[in-house]
Design an enzyme around this catalytic site. Structure first.
Site, PDB file in Angstrom:
ATOM      1  N   LYS A 191       0.856  -1.183   0.000  1.00 28.95           N
ATOM      2  CA  LYS A 191       0.000   0.000   0.000  1.00 28.95           C
ATOM      3  C   LYS A 191       0.894   1.236   0.000  1.00 28.95           C
ATOM      4  O   LYS A 191       1.393   1.668   1.039  1.00 28.95           O
ATOM      5  CB  LYS A 191      -0.905  -0.006   1.239  1.00 28.95           C
ATOM      6  N   GLY A 244       6.466   5.354   8.501  1.00 31.42           N
ATOM      7  CA  GLY A 244       5.648   6.558   8.475  1.00 31.42           C
ATOM      8  C   GLY A 244       5.655   7.236   9.833  1.00 31.42           C
ATOM      9  O   GLY A 244       6.599   7.089  10.621  1.00 31.42           O
ATOM     10  N   THR A 246       4.784   8.385  13.713  1.00 27.29           N
ATOM     11  CA  THR A 246       4.572   7.699  14.976  1.00 27.29           C
ATOM     12  C   THR A 246       3.088   7.617  15.308  1.00 27.29           C
ATOM     13  O   THR A 246       2.608   6.596  15.827  1.00 27.29           O
ATOM     14  CB  THR A 246       5.339   8.420  16.095  1.00 27.29           C
ATOM     15  N   ARG A 247       2.342   8.649  14.978  1.00 30.02           N
ATOM     16  CA  ARG A 247       0.898   8.644  15.256  1.00 30.02           C
ATOM     17  C   ARG A 247       0.208   7.493  14.537  1.00 30.02           C
ATOM     18  O   ARG A 247      -0.578   6.749  15.130  1.00 30.02           O
ATOM     19  CB  ARG A 247       0.290   9.987  14.834  1.00 30.02           C
ATOM     20  N   THR A 248       0.515   7.323  13.247  1.00 28.64           N
ATOM     21  CA  THR A 248      -0.096   6.226  12.494  1.00 28.64           C
ATOM     22  C   THR A 248       0.399   4.878  13.004  1.00 28.64           C
ATOM     23  O   THR A 248      -0.366   3.912  13.082  1.00 28.64           O
ATOM     24  CB  THR A 248       0.213   6.371  10.994  1.00 28.64           C
ATOM     25  N   GLU A 267       8.694   1.443  11.561  1.00 26.22           N
ATOM     26  CA  GLU A 267       9.795   2.404  11.474  1.00 26.22           C
ATOM     27  C   GLU A 267       9.126   3.760  11.419  1.00 26.22           C
ATOM     28  O   GLU A 267       8.512   4.117  10.417  1.00 26.22           O
ATOM     29  CB  GLU A 267      10.659   2.135  10.244  1.00 26.22           C
ATOM     30  N   GLU A 397       8.738  16.279  15.321  1.00 22.92           N
ATOM     31  CA  GLU A 397       9.273  16.002  13.986  1.00 22.92           C
ATOM     32  C   GLU A 397       8.623  16.957  12.984  1.00 22.92           C
ATOM     33  O   GLU A 397       7.419  16.903  12.755  1.00 22.92           O
ATOM     34  CB  GLU A 397       9.010  14.551  13.588  1.00 22.92           C
TER      35      GLU A 397
END
Length: 497
Positions: A191, A244, A246-248, A267, A397
């Site tokens: 994806k 991607g 950290t939230r996701t 990661e 970030e």
């Protein structure tokens, strides 16, 4: 025409027709509901093409085809030599189509064509070839048991892997995951980000041409809350590997717990410290590497050296060198082979980066301001000095070409500042002292430590982080562990009669 000239790439861009359909079970196809979305060229500020918008129905079909071919054994039970030959052929095809893939990457992301040609596409092909060559050199084990028993430890492919990759290095990071996952014998649903789907869709066709069995690699373009979450919640996906935010990443962990406890390899974000001591053997080299470490790819690099810590006695001199180096990193036309900085991924992300800069102006010194009205998606080198370590620009970030600088007086102070982060992806130490290099390398809390360089490395070493930078590892033989099951076979031997 010569590929070293702007006109060459402008002409190729006019004539390219990107593949825009999903790739499921060996065939390109429209989304089940026929929906599409536009992928945009951030530099030219116009749509490139309408891409199929995959959703849950498409994911279900892709997972079913991936599972069927896995259980049938067309790929999962193929010999390592067979898998090696197919993946080497895929790497060959990627190299043969390197200009096409590089152009698609640059159009889709705004990154300079020189970097797509030099770094992204060759690196992606190397990742596929490295794992192709590695897979028939990985052995099982025989445990030490009594003479009446035989215990074997073997690795087997897991099953169906969902690989969710970001937009900053779309093909390269996809291949960091595809290489070990496919080499180990798994089936994969890839994806790509909705902001950069074109190289992944083209890669699928090359994989089929290379001889990968139908269903082993499927590509679903679409949005995270639709296709991405359908994969993370799917009960027949065994592993999700993600690069991607950290939230996701945290959401994927929740989804795994809410579904089938699939393994989740992450990661995620970074806020890496680049520490320069007064005994650095070459300050000019350090300044050049520091500039590249934050301004390369427009700062859209998870392991970018976003925090510079410099010893107070050399700080002013080093900042002068760094400001001079920043002149070599200026936004331009990404299709110009001389361009070193392109645009950010889109106007919305550029607005976010600029909002961080505006926020940082309060209470901090803006040494270099990269904001410009010349292009809505362009932000140039930006440097803040003597920054409050608790401020948003120090801790969050930004994912843009924004560097924050602090001075330190002692090794302990430098170490405390470097480790004072929610992230732990990378760190660098510039010093002429071997003892100091070893001391700090052991005490810095990050997955990769660079001594007298920034972000060097190759496929032989793992890549990943501590703390909220994630829990998985890409690259090296260690990545194969993430895509294989470890099985013990214990055999009781009959005594001789």
């Amino acid at each position: 025409m010569d590929f070293h000239h702007l006109n060459y790439w402008q002409e190729k861009a006019k004539n390219i027709t990107p593949e825009s359909r999903l790739f499921i079970n060996g065939e390109y196809c429209e989304a089940q509901d026929k929906s599409t979305f536009a992928t945009l060229d951030p530099a030219a500020q116009h749509p490139i093409t309408a891409v199929a918008r995959g959703k849950k129905a498409d994911v279900d079909i892709a997972v079913r085809s991936a599972r069927e071919v896995f259980e049938r054994g067309d790929w999962s039970q193929a010999s390592p030599a067979k898998r090696k030959a197919v993946l080497n052929k895929l790497a060959d095809l990627m190299e043969q189509h390197h200009e096409e893939l590089a152009l698609l990457e640059t159009l889709d992301t705004g990154k300079p064509i020189r970097h797509s040609l030099r770094d992204d596409i060759p690196g992606a092909a190397r990742a596929i070839r490295w794992y192709a060559e590695a897979i028939d050199k990985v052995y099982g084990e025989v445990a030490t048991t009594s003479p009446s028993e035989l215990a074997m430890i073997v690795r087997e492919p897991v099953g169906v892997i969902a690989a969710v990759v970001p937009w900053n290095f779309p093909l390269l990071l996809a291949c960091w995951k595809l290489g070990p996952a496919l080499a180990a014998g798994n089936s994969v649903i890839l994806k790509p980000s909705e902001k950069s789907p074109l190289t992944a869709l083209r890669l699928a066709g090359l994989a089929k041409e290379a001889g990968l069995p139908d269903g082993v690699l499927n590509v679903i373009s679409g949005f995270g809350h639709e296709a991405g979450q359908a994969l993370s919640l799917h009960p027949d996906v065994d592993v999700i590997t993600f690069t991607g935010s950290t939230r996701t990443g945290k959401q994927l962990l929740k989804d795994a717990g809410d579904s089938n406890m699939k393994r989740v390899w992450l990661e995620a974000g970074g806020k890496s410290a680049n520490v320069v001591f007064a005994d650095c053997p070459d300050l000019e080299k350090a300044a050049a590497a520091t500039a590249a470490g934050i301004f390369y790819n427009q700062g859209q690099v998870c392991i970018a050296g976003t925090r510079l810590l410099v010893e107070e006695s050399i700080a002013d001199r080093f900042l002068a060198l760094l400001k001079e180096q920043a002149k070599h990193w200026q936004p331009g036309n990404p299709l110009d082979p001389a361009c070193t900085m392109g645009t950010l991924i889109d106007n919305a992300h550029a607005d976010t980066v600029q909002s961080f800069i505006r926020d940082g102006e309060s209470g901090n010194t803006l040494l270099l301001d990269g904001r410009s009205d010349a292009h809505p998606a362009a932000v140039g080198p930006t440097i803040f000095v003597d920054v409050d370590p608790c401020s948003h620009i120090s801790r969050d970030e930004i994912f843009g070409p924004v560097l924050v600088v602090n001075r330190f007086r002692s090794e302990e102070e430098a170490l405390q500042l470097a480790n004072d982060s929610d992230y732990g992806l990378g760190a660098a130490v510039w010093t002429g002292s071997l003892n100091r290099a070893h001391r700090l390398s052991r005490r810095l809390k990050a997955g990769s430590i660079f001594v007298n360089n920034y972000n060097d490395g190759d496929m032989t070493v793992p890549f990943g982080g501590y703390k909220q930078s994630g829990n998985g590892r890409d690259k090296s033989l260690h990545a194969l562990e993430k895509f294989s099951e470890l099985k013990t076979i214990w055999i009781a031997l009959e005594p001789s009669s």
